[in-house]
Motif scaffolding. Structure first.
Motif, PDB file in Angstrom:
ATOM      1  N   ALA A 134      10.032  -3.344  -2.034  1.00 21.14           N
ATOM      2  CA  ALA A 134      10.636  -3.790  -3.297  1.00 21.14           C
ATOM      3  C   ALA A 134       9.628  -3.738  -4.438  1.00 21.14           C
ATOM      4  N   LEU A 135       8.382  -4.126  -4.170  1.00 23.21           N
ATOM      5  CA  LEU A 135       7.350  -4.065  -5.208  1.00 23.21           C
ATOM      6  C   LEU A 135       7.044  -2.615  -5.581  1.00 23.21           C
ATOM      7  N   ALA A 136       7.068  -1.724  -4.604  1.00 19.74           N
ATOM      8  CA  ALA A 136       6.844  -0.300  -4.887  1.00 19.74           C
ATOM      9  C   ALA A 136       7.905   0.240  -5.837  1.00 19.74           C
ATOM     10  N   ASP A 137       9.157  -0.208  -5.674  1.00 19.53           N
ATOM     11  CA  ASP A 137      10.224   0.232  -6.583  1.00 19.53           C
ATOM     12  C   ASP A 137       9.967  -0.259  -8.002  1.00 19.53           C
ATOM     13  N   ARG A 138       9.481  -1.488  -8.131  1.00 29.26           N
ATOM     14  CA  ARG A 138       9.242  -2.050  -9.470  1.00 29.26           C
ATOM     15  C   ARG A 138       8.012  -1.443 -10.128  1.00 29.26           C
ATOM     16  N   GLU A 139       6.983  -1.148  -9.325  1.00 28.69           N
ATOM     17  CA  GLU A 139       5.701  -0.695  -9.875  1.00 28.69           C
ATOM     18  C   GLU A 139       5.466   0.807  -9.728  1.00 28.69           C
ATOM     19  N   ASN A 140       6.374   1.482  -9.058  1.00 27.54           N
ATOM     20  CA  ASN A 140       6.338   2.938  -8.921  1.00 27.54           C
ATOM     21  C   ASN A 140       5.104   3.432  -8.161  1.00 27.54           C
ATOM     22  N   ALA A 153       0.599  12.002  -3.310  1.00 27.27           N
ATOM     23  CA  ALA A 153      -0.236  10.808  -3.449  1.00 27.27           C
ATOM     24  C   ALA A 153      -1.481  11.129  -4.267  1.00 27.27           C
ATOM     25  N   ASP A 154      -1.837  10.218  -5.144  1.00 29.73           N
ATOM     26  CA  ASP A 154      -2.992  10.387  -6.019  1.00 29.73           C
ATOM     27  C   ASP A 154      -4.275  10.101  -5.236  1.00 29.73           C
ATOM     28  N   PRO A 155      -5.162  11.083  -5.049  1.00 24.20           N
ATOM     29  CA  PRO A 155      -6.391  10.846  -4.283  1.00 24.20           C
ATOM     30  C   PRO A 155      -7.263   9.737  -4.858  1.00 24.20           C
ATOM     31  N   ALA A 156      -7.120   9.442  -6.140  1.00 20.63           N
ATOM     32  CA  ALA A 156      -7.933   8.400  -6.771  1.00 20.63           C
ATOM     33  C   ALA A 156      -7.317   7.011  -6.623  1.00 20.63           C
ATOM     34  N   ARG A 157      -6.092   6.952  -6.066  1.00 18.43           N
ATOM     35  CA  ARG A 157      -5.418   5.653  -5.962  1.00 18.43           C
ATOM     36  C   ARG A 157      -4.743   5.493  -4.599  1.00 18.43           C
ATOM     37  N   VAL A 158      -5.542   5.682  -3.558  1.00 20.42           N
ATOM     38  CA  VAL A 158      -5.094   5.422  -2.189  1.00 20.42           C
ATOM     39  C   VAL A 158      -5.678   4.090  -1.759  1.00 20.42           C
ATOM     40  N   TYR A 159      -4.828   3.141  -1.405  1.00 17.67           N
ATOM     41  CA  TYR A 159      -5.251   1.784  -1.084  1.00 17.67           C
ATOM     42  C   TYR A 159      -4.794   1.404   0.319  1.00 17.67           C
ATOM     43  N   VAL A 160      -5.577   0.543   0.977  1.00 20.81           N
ATOM     44  CA  VAL A 160      -5.255   0.122   2.336  1.00 20.81           C
ATOM     45  C   VAL A 160      -5.303  -1.398   2.426  1.00 20.81           C
ATOM     46  N   THR A 161      -4.251  -1.966   2.981  1.00 21.86           N
ATOM     47  CA  THR A 161      -4.226  -3.385   3.302  1.00 21.86           C
ATOM     48  C   THR A 161      -3.699  -3.542   4.716  1.00 21.86           C
ATOM     49  N   GLY A 162      -3.977  -4.674   5.329  1.00 20.29           N
ATOM     50  CA  GLY A 162      -3.511  -4.889   6.693  1.00 20.29           C
ATOM     51  C   GLY A 162      -3.568  -6.350   7.048  1.00 20.29           C
ATOM     52  N   PHE A 163      -2.761  -6.717   8.034  1.00 21.63           N
ATOM     53  CA  PHE A 163      -2.686  -8.109   8.474  1.00 21.63           C
ATOM     54  C   PHE A 163      -3.189  -8.244   9.905  1.00 21.63           C
ATOM     55  N   SER A 164      -4.019  -9.258  10.151  1.00 26.00           N
ATOM     56  CA  SER A 164      -4.505  -9.587  11.488  1.00 26.00           C
ATOM     57  C   SER A 164      -5.251  -8.387  12.077  1.00 26.00           C
ATOM     58  N   THR A 218      -0.331 -10.186  -5.324  1.00 29.29           N
ATOM     59  CA  THR A 218      -1.747 -10.443  -5.621  1.00 29.29           C
ATOM     60  C   THR A 218      -2.605  -9.230  -5.265  1.00 29.29           C
ATOM     61  N   ILE A 219      -2.339  -8.657  -4.110  1.00 29.36           N
ATOM     62  CA  ILE A 219      -3.105  -7.485  -3.680  1.00 29.36           C
ATOM     63  C   ILE A 219      -2.831  -6.295  -4.588  1.00 29.36           C
ATOM     64  N   TRP A 220      -1.569  -6.093  -4.971  1.00 26.44           N
ATOM     65  CA  TRP A 220      -1.262  -4.963  -5.840  1.00 26.44           C
ATOM     66  C   TRP A 220      -1.951  -5.106  -7.198  1.00 26.44           C
ATOM     67  N   THR A 221      -2.009  -6.308  -7.739  1.00 21.80           N
ATOM     68  CA  THR A 221      -2.719  -6.526  -9.000  1.00 21.80           C
ATOM     69  C   THR A 221      -4.192  -6.131  -8.854  1.00 21.80           C
ATOM     70  N   PHE A 222      -4.783  -6.497  -7.716  1.00 25.49           N
ATOM     71  CA  PHE A 222      -6.179  -6.131  -7.448  1.00 25.49           C
ATOM     72  C   PHE A 222      -6.319  -4.614  -7.325  1.00 25.49           C
ATOM     73  N   PHE A 223      -5.417  -3.992  -6.582  1.00 27.04           N
ATOM     74  CA  PHE A 223      -5.494  -2.548  -6.396  1.00 27.04           C
ATOM     75  C   PHE A 223      -5.360  -1.797  -7.725  1.00 27.04           C
ATOM     76  N   LYS A 224      -4.406  -2.194  -8.539  1.00 30.70           N
ATOM     77  CA  LYS A 224      -4.196  -1.513  -9.812  1.00 30.70           C
ATOM     78  C   LYS A 224      -5.441  -1.495 -10.678  1.00 30.70           C
ATOM     79  N   ALA A 225      -6.240  -2.544 -10.554  1.00 32.78           N
ATOM     80  CA  ALA A 225      -7.447  -2.652 -11.373  1.00 32.78           C
ATOM     81  C   ALA A 225      -8.624  -1.855 -10.812  1.00 32.78           C
ATOM     82  N   HIS A 226      -8.415  -1.209  -9.628  1.00 31.84           N
ATOM     83  CA  HIS A 226      -9.552  -0.550  -8.972  1.00 31.84           C
ATOM     84  C   HIS A 226      -9.212   0.853  -8.479  1.00 31.84           C
TER      85      HIS A 226
END
Length: 324
Positions: free
Chosen positions: A91-97, A156-167, A312-320
């Protein structure tokens, strides 16, 4: 919906596109293009196995423009589909593209169907040496091949590939940040400790780490914790994770307090050779993705609504984004 089988070579499709007519007989071939909005269930032939993943294409996707991508890695026993449903990244991907991608780890016994209790999927964070599936699986190589595919087939933009994970997915996020530094712009492990030490970075890797103060499976003070699979495991204090990654980033000095209210304690090390390091603890949060509304056994602890980890994570990613 489409289902395709790719080889590890960038962009090479080794299977045919299959229209799932039994599920959606009215869908046209044009609507089944990989750039159509929605979920695309894909397979990547890698390491002798067909590895599955979901790509969520946002509603505003433009195939003629490079698009950011977030790769979300589930925890042990989970799946890409389940963590997509729990975290709200689609859902966040749809809002933030941006593209949201949900790969599956391999079960402990890859030749048997996955089962949460008896044959859980789990990531191997050591490039094929221990810590993961019973069969030695190169998950670092798999994620590298997945990034190749996303860049070649989904723009996918090579300059904006981000990774997150749980546990367990958080634990391999640290390793991916170190071993795929040239491919990943930033990482955000959640409730996953850094098992592999020391790690060496060859470039910048801005990092956000989130964990609950009441996490029974990764206790902040360390000690023995019993997993949902019944085995007790000794955990180092979370400070060991912090210090190990600060060393990798080359951080010096004391952190700056960003926030200390509303049950959130947020500190930032910004005097680092390889990117800033932000650390957030959520008061009373158990071993649950912060902000997820899921019913889990008591062994995982409590869930709170003090933090929406996804936004929160997406805000961090967008800035980096990655800078050459």
């Amino acid at each position: 919906m489409t289902r395709r089988l790719f080889s590890a070579a960038p962009g090479a499709v080794i299977g045919v596109t299959m229209l799932l007519l039994a599920l959606a007989p009215h869908v046209s071939a044009a609507e089944n293009a990989p750039t159509a909005p929605g979920d695309h269930e894909e397979m990547l032939q890698f390491g002798g196995m067909a590895r599955s993943f979901i790509v969520h294409v946002p509603s505003g996707f433009d195939p003629h423009r490079k698009t950011p991508v977030v790769i979300m890695l589930h925890g042990r026993g989970g799946s890409g589909a389940r963590v997509e449903n729990q975290t709200g990244w689609d859902a966040l991907a749809d809002r933030e593209n941006f593209l949201a991608v949900f790969p599956d780890a391999t079960p402990q016994s890859p030749d048997q169907p996955p089962n949460f209790r008896t044959n859980p999927r789990q990531w191997n964070w050591s490039s094929g040496n221990g810590g993961g599936a019973g069969k030695q699986v190169d998950d670092v190589g798999f994620i590298a091949a997945l990034i190749d595919l996303l860049e070649s087939s989904y723009g996918a933009d090579p300059a904006r590939v981000y990774v997150t994970g749980f546990s367990n997915g958080g634990s391999i996020s640290w390793v991916l940040g170190a071993e795929l530094t040239s491919r990943i712009a930033a990482i955000a492990p959640v409730s996953g400790e850094l098992w592999s030490k020391p790690l060496k970075l060859t470039g910048a890797m801005p990092t956000l780490f989130i964990i609950g103060t009441a996490d029974p499976l990764n206790p902040l003070a360390g000690g023995s914790a019993t997993s949902p699979w019944g085995n007790a495991q000794n955990h180092a204090p979370v400070e060991d994770t912090l210090s190990g990654w600060r060393d990798a980033l080359g951080c010096t000095g004391e952190p700056r307090t960003v926030r200390d209210s509303g049950g959130l304690h947020d500190v930032l090390w910004n005097k680092c050779a390889h990117g800033e390091f932000e650390y957030v603890t959520v008061e009373g949060q158990g071993h649950v993705w912060p902000g997820a509304q899921v019913a889990l056994p008591h062994i995982f602890g409590n869930s709170t609504n003090l933090l929406d980890a996804t936004s929160t994570i997406w805000t961090f990613f967008k800035a980096h984004p990655k800078h050459e």
